[in-house]
Scaffold this active site. Sequence first.
Site: not given
Ligand code: NVA
Ligand code: CP
Length: 302
Positions: A102, A288, A260, A132, A129, A220
């Site tokens: 990540r 997930r 998500c 997800q 993502h 989101d």
């Molecule tokens: N768009 C959000 C998704 C978090 C799971 C982010 O990148 O922070």
């Molecule tokens: N939706 C998601 O990816 O959650 P986290 O940021 O908690 O991993």
Amino acid sequence: MKHLLKLLDLTGEEIIEILNLADQLKYETKHGIEHFHLKGKCLGMIFEKSSTRTRVSFEVGINQLGGYAVVLSSEGSQIGRGEPVQDTARVLSRYVDGIMIRTFGQDEVEALAEYGSVPVINGLTDFCHPCQVLADLMTIREYKGSLEGLKLCFIGDGNNMMNSLIVGGLKVGMTVSVACPEGYRPPREILEFAAGYGGKFTLTDSPLEAAKDADVVITDVWTSMGQEDERKKREAAFAGYCIDERLMSSARPDAMVQHCLPAHRGEEISAEIFEAHAEEIFEEAENRLHAQKAVLVKTMGC
Ligand code: NVA
Ligand code: CP
């Protein structure tokens, strides 16, 4: 499947195959049927951003498959002190059987795959993502019975989630409609991909228009990780983009809602709509685990 870097790399058939395996693994988990497809294998997990779901579901998932995980964060490792991803890739490939990452730039994930010699799984970048969205598609299919021909609507920021939903939704035969304000649209690469699907994709700045007759409405956060400095500006830009009762009345009466998580009630979704659809949203979070186990088996299994 060698890696999961982005859904753009997969065919619609490959996505469906992952969902089918995910359904099977979910069934087996629920019925106490062990499935040690990755016995003794190690998943390295790199986190350069925060996580709750991704962190826990990957670790639990690899354990349920008979393997185990080693977690690295940028602060506690040389990654945070600037060691090049090309070197990290070559070192970790000698210790682990697969890497989940990540991070910020998609280029970092692509470089990890290019320089390393083990499967790489994208656990979120600024661009996409994919894990997800596999879970989202799995959940939608679970509730609706099929995906083909359904209308998926995303309201909000042209971010990693919107990008992956556009690609994943179109590839599995859905109609995709997105609403975002000027200046917050998906990147050109995604819009060019979507243009190849003709009338199956629409982009508007009207949330009500995008949600019209939708089978599933998704949103989101307005401010993603790494964009915290822009929070005020973003809150102003997204005024009117909340999934609330008025917006849902434009969708089909049996429309699902997906998020998500984490969710900001009163911003991108009202507390009432969130609670009315909580069962679907938390099923999505559970999925997930199952979808990622399928990805682990497809990439790290022999
Ligand atoms: N768009 C959000 C998704 C978090 C799971 C982010 O990148 O922070
Ligand atoms: N939706 C998601 O990816 O959650 P986290 O940021 O908690 O991993």
